[in-house]
Every structure is written in C-alpha cells, then in structure tokens.
Scaffold this motif. Structure first.
Motif, mmCIF file in Angstrom:
data_model
loop_
_atom_site.group_PDB
_atom_site.id
_atom_site.type_symbol
_atom_site.label_atom_id
_atom_site.label_comp_id
_atom_site.label_asym_id
_atom_site.label_seq_id
_atom_site.Cartn_x
_atom_site.Cartn_y
_atom_site.Cartn_z
ATOM 1 N N HIS A 12 0.806 -1.211 0.000
ATOM 2 C CA HIS A 12 0.000 0.000 0.000
ATOM 3 C C HIS A 12 0.839 1.261 0.000
ATOM 4 C CE1 HIS A 12 -3.038 -2.842 0.796
ATOM 5 N NE2 HIS A 12 -3.946 -1.911 0.623
ATOM 6 N N TYR A 25 -13.357 3.709 1.222
ATOM 7 C CA TYR A 25 -13.606 2.288 1.510
ATOM 8 C C TYR A 25 -14.999 2.025 2.100
ATOM 9 C CZ TYR A 25 -12.921 -2.487 3.079
ATOM 10 O OH TYR A 25 -13.067 -3.831 3.265
ATOM 11 N N ARG A 41 -20.292 -10.764 9.175
ATOM 12 C CA ARG A 41 -19.258 -10.324 10.136
ATOM 13 C C ARG A 41 -19.732 -10.596 11.552
ATOM 14 N NH1 ARG A 41 -15.519 -6.863 7.875
ATOM 15 N NH2 ARG A 41 -16.102 -5.766 5.978
ATOM 16 N N GLY A 56 -5.126 -6.858 9.281
ATOM 17 C CA GLY A 56 -5.701 -6.032 8.204
ATOM 18 C C GLY A 56 -7.056 -5.475 8.586
ATOM 19 N N GLY A 58 -8.394 -2.727 8.607
ATOM 20 C CA GLY A 58 -9.016 -1.739 7.714
ATOM 21 C C GLY A 58 -9.581 -0.561 8.485
ATOM 22 N N GLU A 77 -3.154 -3.020 11.503
ATOM 23 C CA GLU A 77 -3.417 -2.464 10.165
ATOM 24 C C GLU A 77 -2.164 -1.709 9.720
ATOM 25 O OE1 GLU A 77 -5.738 -2.464 7.596
ATOM 26 O OE2 GLU A 77 -4.208 -1.158 6.722
ATOM 27 N N PRO A 78 -1.561 -2.144 8.585
ATOM 28 C CA PRO A 78 -0.286 -1.526 8.196
ATOM 29 C C PRO A 78 -0.398 -0.228 7.414
ATOM 30 C CG PRO A 78 -0.811 -3.344 6.707
ATOM 31 C CD PRO A 78 -1.899 -3.297 7.747
ATOM 32 N N SER A 103 2.034 -5.477 9.425
ATOM 33 C CA SER A 103 1.505 -6.293 8.333
ATOM 34 C C SER A 103 1.353 -7.718 8.839
ATOM 35 C CB SER A 103 2.428 -6.234 7.118
ATOM 36 O OG SER A 103 3.621 -6.914 7.405
ATOM 37 N N ALA A 104 0.500 -8.465 8.153
ATOM 38 C CA ALA A 104 0.243 -9.835 8.586
ATOM 39 C C ALA A 104 1.472 -10.722 8.398
ATOM 40 C CB ALA A 104 -0.943 -10.403 7.794
ATOM 41 N N GLU A 105 2.382 -10.287 7.529
ATOM 42 C CA GLU A 105 3.585 -11.100 7.298
ATOM 43 C C GLU A 105 4.632 -10.902 8.382
ATOM 44 O OE1 GLU A 105 2.253 -9.015 5.049
ATOM 45 O OE2 GLU A 105 2.290 -9.839 3.021
ATOM 46 N N THR A 120 -10.765 -10.781 7.838
ATOM 47 C CA THR A 120 -11.902 -10.610 6.929
ATOM 48 C C THR A 120 -11.462 -9.785 5.730
ATOM 49 O OG1 THR A 120 -12.780 -8.659 8.112
ATOM 50 C CG2 THR A 120 -13.643 -10.802 8.779
ATOM 51 N N LEU A 121 -11.503 -10.399 4.568
ATOM 52 C CA LEU A 121 -11.174 -9.749 3.294
ATOM 53 C C LEU A 121 -9.743 -9.220 3.301
ATOM 54 C CD1 LEU A 121 -14.554 -7.766 2.986
ATOM 55 C CD2 LEU A 121 -14.064 -10.099 2.217
HETATM 56 C C1 LIG Z 1 -10.200 -5.126 1.611
HETATM 57 S S1 LIG Z 1 -9.492 -4.391 3.012
HETATM 58 C C2 LIG Z 1 -10.336 -5.265 4.343
HETATM 59 C C3 LIG Z 1 -10.425 -4.453 5.593
HETATM 60 C C4 LIG Z 1 -11.171 -5.114 6.743
HETATM 61 N N1 LIG Z 1 -10.520 -6.322 7.183
HETATM 62 C C5 LIG Z 1 -12.608 -5.396 6.401
HETATM 63 O O1 LIG Z 1 -13.069 -6.518 6.593
HETATM 64 O O2 LIG Z 1 -13.291 -4.455 5.956
HETATM 65 C C6 LIG Z 1 -7.858 -5.126 3.088
HETATM 66 C C7 LIG Z 1 -7.064 -4.599 4.239
HETATM 67 O O3 LIG Z 1 -5.838 -5.312 4.318
HETATM 68 C C8 LIG Z 1 -4.811 -4.384 4.599
HETATM 69 N N2 LIG Z 1 -3.520 -4.950 4.174
HETATM 70 C C9 LIG Z 1 -2.880 -4.778 3.000
HETATM 71 N N3 LIG Z 1 -1.718 -5.440 2.982
HETATM 72 C C10 LIG Z 1 -1.627 -6.033 4.194
HETATM 73 C C11 LIG Z 1 -0.653 -6.852 4.797
HETATM 74 N N4 LIG Z 1 0.458 -7.196 4.152
HETATM 75 N N5 LIG Z 1 -0.876 -7.275 6.059
HETATM 76 C C12 LIG Z 1 -2.018 -6.945 6.716
HETATM 77 N N6 LIG Z 1 -2.970 -6.178 6.190
HETATM 78 C C13 LIG Z 1 -2.784 -5.726 4.942
HETATM 79 C C14 LIG Z 1 -5.211 -3.148 3.839
HETATM 80 O O4 LIG Z 1 -4.537 -1.995 4.274
HETATM 81 C C15 LIG Z 1 -6.700 -3.132 4.081
HETATM 82 O O5 LIG Z 1 -6.995 -2.456 5.275
#
Ligand SMILES: C[S@@+](CC[C@H](N)C(=O)[O-])C[C@H]1O[C@@H](n2cnc3c(N)ncnc32)[C@H](O)[C@@H]1O
Length: 219
Positions: A12, A25, A41, A56, A58, A77-78, A103-105, A120-121
């Motif tokens: 991002h 969003y 949810r 993540g 969001g 949330e990164p 980040s999740a990694e 979620t997503l």
């Molecule tokens: C489609 S949005 C989903 C947001 C939220 N989880 C929801 O259900 O509405 C994807 C989210 O993943 C985050 N994201 C992107 N790369 C990521 C990473 N490497 N690790 C964790 N989160 C990440 C984005 O910043 C974004 O907030």
C-alpha cells in the motif's frame, strides 16, 4: 518464521489511488455490507474469544461485532490512512482495544500468545499469503482459532476465467486486492484444518462474490 525475520514491503501507499481507496472504503463497501456482509461479520466475530488479534483491520468494520468479554483485542493495520480511520472508529465505539502498525507477514507478537485471529477480506490483499498464514500459525496458541471471511477463486470455470482476466485492473482498483486467489487451499497448506462454508456475497461484482466463511485450527 519469526516476525523479525519477515520484513516484506507493504503493497500500500505506492499509488495515489490507494489513499483515495482508503478514504472511499466504507462508501464502496456500503451496499455489500447492507446486503449480506454486515450480518456475516457479526455471526463470525461473535465466536472470538480470549486474546484476539485482527489482521488487516481496515477501517474497523468488525469492531462493533466483537463480544464484550474478550480478554484483549488488538487491531493490526499496516496502511496509515486505513489505520487513522480504524482509530477513529475505535474511539467512537468506546471499546478498549489497541491498534498496531503491522503487516500480517510480520506480526510483532510473541509466539503462541493469541487465542483468536480474525481475517476478513485480507488474505486477498496481503503480498505474501503463505508468510502471513505462517505468522498467524506462529502467534496462535495450540488450541487457538483463525476466523475468516475471504473472497476467493470461483469454483465455476467461467467465473474463474474472468477473475484471471480482470486480476490486474481489479488489483489496481482494489489497492492490491487479488480476486482470483484460492485462499482456502493456502490456509490448508499452512497446516490448518478448516470448517467452512462457501457462500455468495450479494451486492458486489461477480469476480469478488465467491466467499469462504469459517474457522481454522492448527493440526
Ligand atoms: C479489503 S481491506 C479489508 C479491511 C477489513 N478487514 C474489512 O473486513 O473491511 C484489506 C485490508 O488489508 C490491509 N492490508 C494490505 N496489505 C496487508 C498486509 N500485508 N498485512 C495486513 N494487512 C494488509 C489493507 O490496508 C486493508 O486495510
């Protein structure tokens, strides 16, 4: 994999549109939330327990659905523009939780310190889903659970072909979202057993409508 060893770059913030996407969003999601995602949810997140980490997170769409009796809620949330909105929603909710720039990694938590991870997503968007799932497995206690709602590669060959064709434009539109990932297979490959249902997300384009919703445990 320890979090210190995993330091992949963030997808991002590379493009100006990513910032606009964060700002829009909640509005972009509204129809899909009202038509089915909001209820899903709430049903999923009601199963969170103990020390809970959301990856993540969001703009914080899940915050209002968490049970009141969690021992701890950590919202990671990164992407800063998303996290700012997350922090605002958290404040408005009056819940006690902490946010993390992670980040999740590369989750900055001790191994086996979490009872529930919620995604979620998100696994559609992370750059390295295998690393992210290895991190989820690392931080979860042996009897912990991963609760997930993810949109995935369609089982219909026709829809899957469209997902492949539209992967690049959709990824640009969706700030890194890949519409054609077989995320259930990745969860299983990461050493989890899953109980999940395949469902259809109403109110969104067909390439992101196939959903998997469920719970995974380490085997
Ligand atoms: C489609 S949005 C989903 C947001 C939220 N989880 C929801 O259900 O509405 C994807 C989210 O993943 C985050 N994201 C992107 N790369 C990521 C990473 N490497 N690790 C964790 N989160 C990440 C984005 O910043 C974004 O907030």
């Amino acid at each position: 994999m320890s979090y210190a060893a995993a330091t992949p770059g963030k997808v991002h913030g590379e493009h100006r549109w990513d910032f606009v996407f964060a700002a829009l969003y909640d509005r972009l999601m509204r129809r899909g939330e009202e038509r089915s995602m909001g209820r899903r949810r709430s049903e999923l997140v009601a199963n969170a327990k103990g020390h809970t980490l959301e990856i993540g997170a969001g703009t914080g769409a899940n915050i209002r659905h968490y049970p009141d009796d969690l021992e701890e809620l950590i919202l990671a949330e990164p992407f800063e523009p998303m996290r700012r909105r997350l922090e605002r929603k958290l404040e408005e909710s009056g819940r006690s939780a902490r946010t993390l720039d992670a980040s999740a990694e590369a989750i900055p938590l001790e191994g086996e310190s979490v009872d529930t991870v919620v995604s979620t997503l998100v696994l559609c968007t992370v750059d390295f889903p295998e690393l992210a799932l290895a991190e989820v497995a690392r931080v979860l206690r042996p009897d912990g659970q991963l609760l997930f709602i993810e949109h995935v590669r369609s089982r219909s060959p026709r829809v899957a072909r469209w997902q492949d064709r539209l992967e690049t434009p959709w990824r640009r539109f969706g700030a890194g979202c890949r519409c054609n990932r077989d995320t259930t297979a990745s969860i299983v490959a990461a050493g989890f057993a899953t109980e999940h249902a395949a469902e259809h997300w109403k109110g969104v384009p067909p390439i992101v409508a196939p959903l998997v919703i469920g719970r995974a445990v380490k085997v």
